[in-house]
Design a protein around this motif. Structure first.
Motif, PDB file in Angstrom:
ATOM      1  N   GLY A 132       0.426  22.737   1.560  1.00 29.93           N
ATOM      2  CA  GLY A 132       1.761  22.776   0.964  1.00 29.93           C
ATOM      3  C   GLY A 132       1.789  23.548  -0.331  1.00 29.93           C
ATOM      4  O   GLY A 132       2.710  24.335  -0.586  1.00 29.93           O
ATOM      5  N   GLU A 133       0.788  23.369  -1.168  1.00 33.19           N
ATOM      6  CA  GLU A 133       0.729  24.098  -2.434  1.00 33.19           C
ATOM      7  C   GLU A 133       0.479  25.584  -2.199  1.00 33.19           C
ATOM      8  O   GLU A 133       1.074  26.440  -2.869  1.00 33.19           O
ATOM      9  N   VAL A 155      11.174  28.635   3.290  1.00 32.10           N
ATOM     10  CA  VAL A 155      10.611  27.789   2.231  1.00 32.10           C
ATOM     11  C   VAL A 155      11.368  28.030   0.936  1.00 32.10           C
ATOM     12  O   VAL A 155      11.659  27.097   0.195  1.00 32.10           O
ATOM     13  N   SER A 176       5.209  31.592  -1.268  1.00 28.55           N
ATOM     14  CA  SER A 176       6.658  31.762  -1.204  1.00 28.55           C
ATOM     15  C   SER A 176       7.207  32.170  -2.567  1.00 28.55           C
ATOM     16  O   SER A 176       8.002  33.109  -2.671  1.00 28.55           O
ATOM     17  N   LYS A 216       3.861  31.836   9.541  1.00 19.24           N
ATOM     18  CA  LYS A 216       4.971  31.023   9.066  1.00 19.24           C
ATOM     19  C   LYS A 216       5.892  31.932   8.246  1.00 19.24           C
ATOM     20  O   LYS A 216       5.426  32.665   7.382  1.00 19.24           O
ATOM     21  N   ALA A 271       2.829  21.815  10.355  1.00 21.39           N
ATOM     22  CA  ALA A 271       3.204  22.367   9.057  1.00 21.39           C
ATOM     23  C   ALA A 271       4.146  23.567   9.196  1.00 21.39           C
ATOM     24  O   ALA A 271       4.453  24.240   8.207  1.00 21.39           O
ATOM     25  N   VAL A 330       1.376  27.330   0.469  1.00 18.72           N
ATOM     26  CA  VAL A 330       2.639  27.866   0.993  1.00 18.72           C
ATOM     27  C   VAL A 330       3.655  28.019  -0.139  1.00 18.72           C
ATOM     28  O   VAL A 330       4.325  29.041  -0.259  1.00 18.72           O
ATOM     29  N   ARG A 331       3.766  27.008  -0.997  1.00 15.18           N
ATOM     30  CA  ARG A 331       4.715  27.054  -2.109  1.00 15.18           C
ATOM     31  C   ARG A 331       4.418  28.247  -3.030  1.00 15.18           C
ATOM     32  O   ARG A 331       5.314  29.008  -3.400  1.00 15.18           O
ATOM     33  N   TYR A 382      -1.642  22.807  11.845  1.00 11.62           N
ATOM     34  CA  TYR A 382      -0.854  23.956  11.407  1.00 11.62           C
ATOM     35  C   TYR A 382       0.510  23.991  12.079  1.00 11.62           C
ATOM     36  O   TYR A 382       1.510  24.335  11.445  1.00 11.62           O
ATOM     37  N   ARG A 442      -2.720  18.460   3.958  1.00  7.33           N
ATOM     38  CA  ARG A 442      -1.274  18.678   3.829  1.00  7.33           C
ATOM     39  C   ARG A 442      -0.922  19.104   2.399  1.00  7.33           C
ATOM     40  O   ARG A 442      -0.125  20.005   2.188  1.00  7.33           O
ATOM     41  N   ALA A 443      -1.526  18.443   1.415  1.00  9.51           N
ATOM     42  CA  ALA A 443      -1.244  18.769   0.014  1.00  9.51           C
ATOM     43  C   ALA A 443      -1.737  20.175  -0.346  1.00  9.51           C
ATOM     44  O   ALA A 443      -1.029  20.945  -0.994  1.00  9.51           O
TER      45      ALA A 443
END
Length: 180
Positions: A116-117, A178, A123, A173, A148, A119-120, A145, A112-113
């Motif tokens: 998430g990073e 985001v 974005s 996604k 998420a 995706v961040r 997925y 998840r971490a």
């Protein structure tokens, strides 16, 4: 994550051996029963580490490699992402190329971490969408997925592993949400 502190950082050449172990053990765990067992048994950590070193040292910088480092400095996971690859063409979208964890770290927040990073960062770089490919039979990863915010978009293609065609499905996604 059961009390572990986790730092996400850029992968270095010094990480290549451990990342190769994570990738090989991740393949052997996640793809058991989905790809030929002789292929999984033949995965070579040393050869994989050398490929990682070559890519890091000779890459053009478009692919980003991140590692998740738990308390005590143990590497627990690895992710790679960059521009979406459509054949030999790169597009304005992003793609998660890889996300692997040590099997004993599954379900503890490492994936998840890392995701998430990734995706961040994609974005923040202005990518409209992020894609990834996952083996159709890998239900655990597909659930991960989906949780998420990624959705299967209907695209499928065969992935050849050890002489066997294994179907992959594409997930996407929208990254505008985001940023918003």
């Amino acid at each position: 994550m059961n009390g572990d502190r986790l730092d996400i950082r850029a992968m270095t050449v010094a990480d290549c051996d451990r990342v190769a172990e994570i990738r090989v053990r991740g393949w052997q765990h996640a793809y058991r029963g989905l790809v030929p067992q002789p292929y999984l048994d033949g995965l070579d950590v040393a050869a994989d580490a050398e490929r990682h070193r070559e890519r890091l040292l000779s890459g053009d910088g478009s692919a980003v490699n991140l590692v998740a480092e738990a308390d005590g400095g143990e590497l627990a996971g690895w992710a790679a992402f960059g521009p979406y690859r459509d054949g030999d063409t790169r597009t304005e979208d992003a793609e998660l190329y890889a996300l692997y964890l040590l099997p004993e770290r599954i379900g503890r927040g490492v994936g998840r971490a890392l995701l998430g990073e990734a995706v961040r960062r994609c974005s923040a770089a202005g990518h409209a969408r992020m894609y990834l490919w996952v083996l159709r039979g890998n239900t655990r990863a597909r659930r991960f997925y989906a949780c998420a915010g990624f959705c299967a978009d209907g695209a499928e293609e065969p992935f050849e592993v050890g002489g066997v065609s294994v179907p992959e499905v594409r997930y996407a996604k929208d990254l505008a949400a985001v940023r918003g």
